[in-house]
Design a protein around this motif. Sequence first.
Motif, PDB file in Angstrom:
ATOM      1  N   GLU A 176       0.845  -1.207   0.000  1.00  0.00           N
ATOM      2  CA  GLU A 176       0.000   0.000   0.000  1.00  0.00           C
ATOM      3  C   GLU A 176       0.873   1.247   0.000  1.00  0.00           C
ATOM      4  N   LYS A 177       0.462   2.208  -0.803  1.00  0.00           N
ATOM      5  CA  LYS A 177       1.267   3.413  -0.955  1.00  0.00           C
ATOM      6  C   LYS A 177       0.898   4.448   0.102  1.00  0.00           C
ATOM      7  N   GLY A 178       1.904   4.958   0.795  1.00  0.00           N
ATOM      8  CA  GLY A 178       1.672   6.033   1.755  1.00  0.00           C
ATOM      9  C   GLY A 178       1.876   7.387   1.091  1.00  0.00           C
ATOM     10  N   GLU A 179       1.531   8.435   1.802  1.00  0.00           N
ATOM     11  CA  GLU A 179       1.619   9.777   1.210  1.00  0.00           C
ATOM     12  C   GLU A 179       3.060  10.209   0.958  1.00  0.00           C
ATOM     13  N   ASP A 180       3.986   9.555   1.657  1.00  0.00           N
ATOM     14  CA  ASP A 180       5.396   9.912   1.511  1.00  0.00           C
ATOM     15  C   ASP A 180       6.073   9.170   0.356  1.00  0.00           C
ATOM     16  N   GLY A 181       5.285   8.417  -0.433  1.00  0.00           N
ATOM     17  CA  GLY A 181       5.863   7.671  -1.545  1.00  0.00           C
ATOM     18  C   GLY A 181       6.456   6.342  -1.133  1.00  0.00           C
ATOM     19  N   ILE A 182       6.313   5.988   0.135  1.00  0.00           N
ATOM     20  CA  ILE A 182       6.813   4.701   0.625  1.00  0.00           C
ATOM     21  C   ILE A 182       5.669   3.693   0.649  1.00  0.00           C
ATOM     22  N   TRP A 183       5.857   2.622  -0.105  1.00  0.00           N
ATOM     23  CA  TRP A 183       4.876   1.532  -0.116  1.00  0.00           C
ATOM     24  C   TRP A 183       5.224   0.577   1.027  1.00  0.00           C
ATOM     25  N   GLU A 184       4.208  -0.030   1.654  1.00  0.00           N
ATOM     26  CA  GLU A 184       4.526  -0.981   2.708  1.00  0.00           C
ATOM     27  C   GLU A 184       3.432  -2.017   2.917  1.00  0.00           C
ATOM     28  N   ARG A 185       3.831  -3.123   3.558  1.00  0.00           N
ATOM     29  CA  ARG A 185       2.890  -4.195   3.909  1.00  0.00           C
ATOM     30  C   ARG A 185       3.457  -4.905   5.131  1.00  0.00           C
ATOM     31  N   THR A 186       2.608  -5.119   6.122  1.00  0.00           N
ATOM     32  CA  THR A 186       3.027  -5.821   7.336  1.00  0.00           C
ATOM     33  C   THR A 186       2.423  -7.223   7.358  1.00  0.00           C
ATOM     34  N   PHE A 187       3.263  -8.206   7.696  1.00  0.00           N
ATOM     35  CA  PHE A 187       2.798  -9.585   7.853  1.00  0.00           C
ATOM     36  C   PHE A 187       2.882  -9.949   9.336  1.00  0.00           C
ATOM     37  N   ASN A 188       1.771 -10.428   9.873  1.00  0.00           N
ATOM     38  CA  ASN A 188       1.692 -10.702  11.311  1.00  0.00           C
ATOM     39  C   ASN A 188       1.863 -12.172  11.653  1.00  0.00           C
ATOM     40  N   ASP A 189       1.793 -13.028  10.673  1.00  0.00           N
ATOM     41  CA  ASP A 189       1.667 -14.459  10.966  1.00  0.00           C
ATOM     42  C   ASP A 189       2.863 -15.282  10.497  1.00  0.00           C
ATOM     43  N   LEU A 190       4.027 -14.656  10.386  1.00  0.00           N
ATOM     44  CA  LEU A 190       5.207 -15.411   9.945  1.00  0.00           C
ATOM     45  C   LEU A 190       5.839 -16.132  11.137  1.00  0.00           C
ATOM     46  N   THR A 191       6.084 -17.428  10.972  1.00  0.00           N
ATOM     47  CA  THR A 191       6.795 -18.155  12.022  1.00  0.00           C
ATOM     48  C   THR A 191       8.288 -17.863  11.891  1.00  0.00           C
ATOM     49  N   PRO A 192       9.025 -17.965  13.002  1.00  0.00           N
ATOM     50  CA  PRO A 192      10.475 -17.743  12.915  1.00  0.00           C
ATOM     51  C   PRO A 192      11.100 -18.692  11.901  1.00  0.00           C
ATOM     52  N   ASP A 193      11.797 -18.155  10.926  1.00  0.00           N
ATOM     53  CA  ASP A 193      12.374 -18.995   9.871  1.00  0.00           C
ATOM     54  C   ASP A 193      13.287 -18.111   9.031  1.00  0.00           C
ATOM     55  N   TYR A 194      13.945 -18.751   8.090  1.00  0.00           N
ATOM     56  CA  TYR A 194      14.730 -18.031   7.090  1.00  0.00           C
ATOM     57  C   TYR A 194      13.845 -17.830   5.870  1.00  0.00           C
ATOM     58  N   TYR A 195      13.744 -16.592   5.385  1.00  0.00           N
ATOM     59  CA  TYR A 195      12.841 -16.268   4.281  1.00  0.00           C
ATOM     60  C   TYR A 195      13.555 -15.528   3.155  1.00  0.00           C
ATOM     61  N   ASN A 196      13.047 -15.740   1.956  1.00  0.00           N
ATOM     62  CA  ASN A 196      13.468 -14.962   0.793  1.00  0.00           C
ATOM     63  C   ASN A 196      12.264 -14.228   0.220  1.00  0.00           C
ATOM     64  N   TYR A 197      12.517 -13.112  -0.451  1.00  0.00           N
ATOM     65  CA  TYR A 197      11.416 -12.371  -1.086  1.00  0.00           C
ATOM     66  C   TYR A 197      11.976 -11.450  -2.164  1.00  0.00           C
ATOM     67  N   PHE A 198      11.066 -10.967  -2.994  1.00  0.00           N
ATOM     68  CA  PHE A 198      11.439  -9.923  -3.962  1.00  0.00           C
ATOM     69  C   PHE A 198      10.215  -9.073  -4.242  1.00  0.00           C
ATOM     70  N   TYR A 199      10.453  -7.917  -4.835  1.00  0.00           N
ATOM     71  CA  TYR A 199       9.356  -7.023  -5.219  1.00  0.00           C
ATOM     72  C   TYR A 199       9.117  -7.102  -6.724  1.00  0.00           C
ATOM     73  N   ASN A 200       7.937  -6.669  -7.090  1.00  0.00           N
ATOM     74  CA  ASN A 200       7.638  -6.436  -8.496  1.00  0.00           C
ATOM     75  C   ASN A 200       7.115  -5.006  -8.604  1.00  0.00           C
ATOM     76  N   VAL A 201       7.896  -4.158  -9.276  1.00  0.00           N
ATOM     77  CA  VAL A 201       7.560  -2.743  -9.402  1.00  0.00           C
ATOM     78  C   VAL A 201       7.140  -2.470 -10.847  1.00  0.00           C
ATOM     79  N   ASP A 202       5.891  -2.213 -11.042  1.00  0.00           N
ATOM     80  CA  ASP A 202       5.377  -1.935 -12.392  1.00  0.00           C
ATOM     81  C   ASP A 202       5.888  -2.977 -13.393  1.00  0.00           C
ATOM     82  N   GLY A 203       5.863  -4.235 -12.977  1.00  0.00           N
ATOM     83  CA  GLY A 203       6.213  -5.315 -13.894  1.00  0.00           C
ATOM     84  C   GLY A 203       7.680  -5.701 -13.889  1.00  0.00           C
ATOM     85  N   VAL A 204       8.519  -4.988 -13.144  1.00  0.00           N
ATOM     86  CA  VAL A 204       9.945  -5.312 -13.092  1.00  0.00           C
ATOM     87  C   VAL A 204      10.267  -5.955 -11.748  1.00  0.00           C
TER      88      VAL A 204
END
Lengths: 395, 395
Positions: A73-101
């Motif tokens: 979700e985009k904030g007024e400051d141009g910073i997009w964010e999302r909080t996840f509350n249900d992640l168990t302790p673990d090692y995780y990988n992730y990436f973003y997709n920005v306008d298709g990239v």
Amino acid sequence: MKSKQILKKAFLLVGLFGLLSGSAVSQFQQNPVVSPDIHENGSVTFRLMAPTADSVKISGSWMQGWGAAIQLEKGEDGIWERTFNDLTPDYYNYFYNVDGVRTVDPHNPWVIRDVRNTFSALILPGEESKNVQLNDQRNGTIQEVWYPSPTLNMDQRRMKIYLPPNYYESDENYPVLYLLHGGGGDENAWTELGFANRILDNVIHSGDAKPMIVVMTNGNPNQTSAWHVAPGHEPVRESDSVNPMATELFEESLVNDVIPFVESRYRVKTGKENRAVTGLSMGGWQTQKLALKHPDVFNYFGVMSMGIIEETQFGMNAQNHLELTSQNIDDLKESGYELYWIACGSDDFVFESVNNMKRVLDNHNFDYVYRESGGGHTWDNWRLYLSEFAPMLFQ
Amino acid sequence: MKSKQILKKAFLLVGLFGLLSGSAVSQFQQNPVVSPDIHENGSVTFRLMAPTADSVKISGSWMQGWGAAIQLEKGEDGIWERTFNDLTPDYYNYFYNVDGVRTVDPHNPWVIRDVRNTFSALILPGEESKNVQLNDQRNGTIQEVWYPSPTLNMDQRRMKIYLPPNYYESDENYPVLYLLHGGGGDENAWTELGFANRILDNVIHSGDAKPMIVVMTNGNPNQTSAWHVAPGHEPVRESDSVNPMATELFEESLVNDVIPFVESRYRVKTGKENRAVTGLSMGGWQTQKLALKHPDVFNYFGVMSMGIIEETQFGMNAQNHLELTSQNIDDLKESGYELYWIACGSDDFVFESVNNMKRVLDNHNFDYVYRESGGGHTWDNWRLYLSEFAPMLFQ
């Protein structure tokens, strides 16, 4: 303020940045966006500064497959964010997709590579992730080693070797685990993605596993090393990583080149009873081949996430494999072995191939231990399998 | 086609991808875009698939500072590209900016980290980049080692150690170079960004340098290791990497903890005449401190890209440093030393501080060798300096 003083102030201000970065990238040092932001209650907020983007999504290893993506979700400051509350302790990988990239998180300096793709990484601390966390006690040593491989006609190939805690302080000899990666991987895979050294440190310190040396080779017989270690070498192409499985050249080089090198350089207990081999996917296929073609070399086998396919595919001759099984499985039974361990996730796409393998082994009254986990063809499972397999060895 | 056969075909098709990737990221394996694309004439094309982006720019280490950026051109297929014809053979870093968001090249799996930022990497092969290229001969070994640091009250800290070619085959003892990184760096910096092991392999194989052991420590006394090696450890914050320079705790731990550990574990020639120390930026400051406070420990000094600042800043007490210089420089002259080497780029923002240092040294009739290169406060220069400094040692 005199101009000389102003100049000096300017110099010192620039200097401050430069010293911090230790390089020419100083102007990017200041970064107000924190991502991932791990909160005390265990929730995690992911952020991306992207004022002009129309869409920012995140894909994470905790979602159902890498095709899944969740909008930030985009904030007024141009910073997009999302909080996840249900992640168990673990090692995780992730990436973003920005306008298709596709992009890694530019606010997170920890980036890992899996085959040809890059991911941002984080560890959520807790009981479930304890095996990949740093141990307070003295931990083992990793070596990056060049060795000659006459079998592959290479003057030098690269491997990684884990020496257990206290190797240098003791004069003991140690048994050896040969740890094989999957298709598209290389000698870096088990340390960078599998945390093999961290897992071994933890299961050895806890007393669950015997101290052992772990040898992590490059299973692609057409490579001297991970491609970017040898500049000018091309990345593994699709066609390269398949056929090498069929040649069985790597398996021969392991027996003829790697084992003698390791046993001459390090303080190693020799003989079949002091050797184990395990591998995932392509490495699981290679483990099967080693068991069948070299029944006198290893006493412990771990076949992770790989079975017997029903027809010739991937450049591997399945019929030949089955014939070998029939011919050689009695040799292995006669030579004797301590453990033949098979592990697979119930959602793994190779699940049926593992059933095939079990049927063949059952037809030969061949003793094995089967471990079925949840999940699929993933590093989550292979880290779990290593943490279970290592304690069964050399006891 | 019978449904069972169709199912089997589907299984094998999915399986093919999975085996290639060896992981759950298989669906991203197929990637038609080649970037960077190094052509036979030495030109390089950079590409990015971004059909919906409005702007794609590239910033590269061959441009004038990281603020520079060049627009890519959009093709009809949604692939943006730009070809550079005038790049000399070298090691380069770059990143893209897509509609205001900084990203590494998603088509290039080689990503490196410098302080808190990630970059895509490539090596353009040729004479000028020969020192960072893989040598055909047998090369040295890198170790990742944990050691105790009573001085810093840490049971384990991490360092990297380079053992020269033939260390394991010979029974020789070797001299040791202690190689220090800059502010914001860590024990990985000299191998990942500086190619220290590759450079040493090359200058040793060419006969230009004596075989030596190289010890790469973590110069931040508040860290046990590079932050991502110890999960849960926070990244280096701006404030963290400054004050540690002032405490001089790292310098004491090097002398009291690191040197005894190295000299007890490895086959090392001991004594001042067999020890060298060099460092860049923050590590250049630490090298000066070691020279002044421990005049009997090292015989060779390399101060890279760092001089004496004129007032207290960066948390470092310059006045104290100058007093130390006055008090202790005669001790160092009396103790004797083989080489005090100073190197700096003519465009480096610390250039004036190096002139300050030279003036102070000249006032004491202190012998040193000054090397001025072009360029600034960059790894290009530090790789160059190491390749020049190492051959002057232990001859």
